[in-house]
Design a protein around this motif. Structure first.
Motif, PDB file in Angstrom:
ATOM      1  N   ARG A 225       0.827  -1.214   0.000  1.00 22.99           N
ATOM      2  CA  ARG A 225       0.000   0.000   0.000  1.00 22.99           C
ATOM      3  C   ARG A 225       0.858   1.258   0.000  1.00 22.99           C
ATOM      4  NH1 ARG A 225      -3.755  -3.470   2.789  1.00 22.99           N
ATOM      5  NH2 ARG A 225      -2.621  -3.279   4.752  1.00 22.99           N
ATOM      6  N   ALA A 226       1.985   1.218   0.693  1.00 21.59           N
ATOM      7  CA  ALA A 226       2.900   2.363   0.662  1.00 21.59           C
ATOM      8  C   ALA A 226       3.458   2.558  -0.747  1.00 21.59           C
ATOM      9  CB  ALA A 226       4.045   2.152   1.655  1.00 21.59           C
ATOM     10  N   ALA A 227       3.785   1.455  -1.409  1.00 22.42           N
ATOM     11  CA  ALA A 227       4.272   1.533  -2.784  1.00 22.42           C
ATOM     12  C   ALA A 227       3.213   2.118  -3.711  1.00 22.42           C
ATOM     13  CB  ALA A 227       4.692   0.147  -3.273  1.00 22.42           C
ATOM     14  N   PHE A 228       1.973   1.679  -3.557  1.00 25.28           N
ATOM     15  CA  PHE A 228       0.892   2.207  -4.397  1.00 25.28           C
ATOM     16  C   PHE A 228       0.775   3.722  -4.238  1.00 25.28           C
ATOM     17  CE2 PHE A 228      -1.562  -2.048  -3.737  1.00 25.28           C
ATOM     18  CZ  PHE A 228      -0.646  -2.697  -4.563  1.00 25.28           C
ATOM     19  N   ALA A 229       0.905   4.202  -3.005  1.00 26.80           N
ATOM     20  CA  ALA A 229       0.780   5.640  -2.758  1.00 26.80           C
ATOM     21  C   ALA A 229       1.909   6.417  -3.424  1.00 26.80           C
ATOM     22  CB  ALA A 229       0.763   5.911  -1.253  1.00 26.80           C
TER      23      ALA A 229
END
Length: 329
Positions: A225-229
Motif C-alpha cells: 500500500r505504501a508503494a501504491f501511494a
C-alpha cells in the motif's frame, strides 16, 4: 528472428556493475564484441582470469567479454554503442572516460535508473549522439566475476529523446535483440522513461529501507500500500507534465516491478546501500518530488521516502561501512 544479416555490434558497457555485467555478459555470450568497463578491480581481475559467470534460473554459463578499468586503455577503437550503467552520481566521470571510444557515429544510451542522465550525456557527447533508454533486466553481484542475471524475457527500450522512430534506433534494437537482450524501439521515449521510473519508485526505496528481498516485500501488504501511494504521486506528476504512460495503475507498476524476478532478488538501491555507497534516490523519488514542486503537485510519500534514505546515508553507521576494494566510485 533471422540474424544471418545482422553484424555483431561493438559495445562498451560504461559502469559495468551488477546490471551492466548481466547485460554485457549476455551480449557477449550471444556473439557481440563487448567491453565491460568497471572500476571494481576485483571484478575486473576475476573476469579477465576466468570469464564472467552468469547465474540464471536456467543454470550457469560463462561469458567471455573483454574487460578493463578505463576506456582509455582501448582509446582509438570507436564502438557502435556505449551503454551507460554507472550510478547516476558517477555519470559525468564515466562519460568523460568513455569519450575515448566514441566515434562520429557512436550512439550513447543510458540504461540507468531515474531521470535526467540524458541531459548530462548530451552535454558531454553532443545531443546528436544520445538516445533514451530503459531496461527491465536485473542483476545482482554474487562475487567478483559472478553475477545473477535476469535478462531473458525482460524488455529493454530505446528511442529518440525528441520522439518518433529513427532508423538507428530500429537497427540497434534489432542488434541487441539478436544478441540475447530483448529490445524494442519506441516512438514515445519520454513515456517509456516515466514508465520505468514508476517501477523504481514502487520498490527501490522501500526495499533499501527495510533491507527486504523481493519475496519478503511482496508478501507484506502494508508495504504494498505504501508503494501504491508513492507510484500514484508519480503518476499524478507525469499527467501534469503531459507524459503518455503505458502503465495505468499503481498496482500494475507494482506487479511489473516483480515480474519474473527471483524471490531473493535485491534492488539496485538496496545493493548500493549495502556496499556503503550513496544511492540514486535523488534521481528517482527525489526527481518525482522536484518535478511535483515545479508543477504544483503534492508528493508527500516520495518526499518522506527520499528523506529516510538520506537519513540512512547520513547516519554514523552508514559512513563507517567497510566497502570492498574498487566499490566506491
Amino acid at each position: 528472428m533471422n540474424t544471418s544479416s545482422i553484424i555483431a555490434p561493438r559495445i562498451v558497457i560504461a559502469g559495468a556493475g551488477a546490471l551492466g555485467s548481466a547485460l554485457g555478459g549476455t551480449l557477449a555470450a550471444h556473439g557481440a564484441d563487448v567491453w565491460l568497463v568497471t572500476r571494481n578491480a576485483a571484478h575486473c581481475a576475476a573476469i579477465a582470469a576466468k570469464g564472467l559467470a552468469l547465474v540464471s534460473p536456467d543454470g550457469e554459463i560463462v561469458a567471455r567479454p573483454n574487460v578493463t578499468q578505463s576506456c582509455r586503455t582501448i582509446a582509438g577503437q570507436p564502438v557502435d554503442m556505449i551503454i551507460v550503467l554507472c550510478k547516476s552520481a558517477d555519470t559525468a566521470d564515466v562519460a568523460r572516460d568513455a569519450l575515448a571510444v566514441a566515434g562520429a557515429d557512436t550512439v550513447i544510451v543510458s540504461f540507468q535508473n531515474g531521470l535526467g542522465q540524458e541531459v548530462l550525456l548530451s552535454e558531454i557527447f553532443g545531443a546528436q549522439r544520445v538516445i533514451g533508454g530503459k531496461t527491465y533486466a536485473g542483476g545482482v553481484m554474487l562475487a567478483p566475476g559472478i553475477v545473477q542475471a535476469t535478462v531473458a524475457g525482460k524488455r529493454s527500450i530505446i528511442g529518440e529523446i525528441a520522439g518518433g522512430l529513427s532508423p538507428r534506433c530500429l537497427d540497434l534494437a534489432r542488434q541487441l535483440s539478436a544478441h540475447g537482450v530483448p529490445c524494442e524501439a519506441s516512438d514515445n521515449m519520454s513515456g517509456a522513461i516515466w514508465d520505468k521510473l514508476l517501477i523504481n519508485v514502487a520498490t527501490g526505496a522501500l526495499t533499501a529501507l527495510t533491507r527486504m528481498t523481493y519475496g519478503e516485500i511482496y508478501a507484506d501488504r502494508d508495504l504494498a500500500r505504501a508503494a501504491f501511494a508513492a507510484v500514484a504521486e508519480a503518476m499524478n506528476v507525469a499527467e501534469a507534465k503531459g507524459i503518455a504512460l503505458s502503465i495505468r495503475t499503481p498496482e500494475e507498476a507494482w506487479a511489473m516491478a516483480g515480474a519474473n524476478l527471483p524471490e531473493d532478488f535485491r534492488t539496485s538501491m538496496l545493493q548500493t546501500l549495502e556496499k556503503g555507497r550513496r544511492s540514486e534516490i535523488d534521481f528517482i523519488n527525489g526527481a518525482v518530488v522536484r518535478a511535483g514542486e515545479a508543477l504544483g503537485v503534492e508528493t508527500p510519500v516520495n518526499r518522506l521516502l527520499a528523506a529516510c534514505i538520506h537519513g540512512v546515508e547520513n547516519s554514523a553507521a552508514f559512513t563507517t561501512i567497510d566497502c570492498p576494494s574498487g566499490e566506491r566510485q
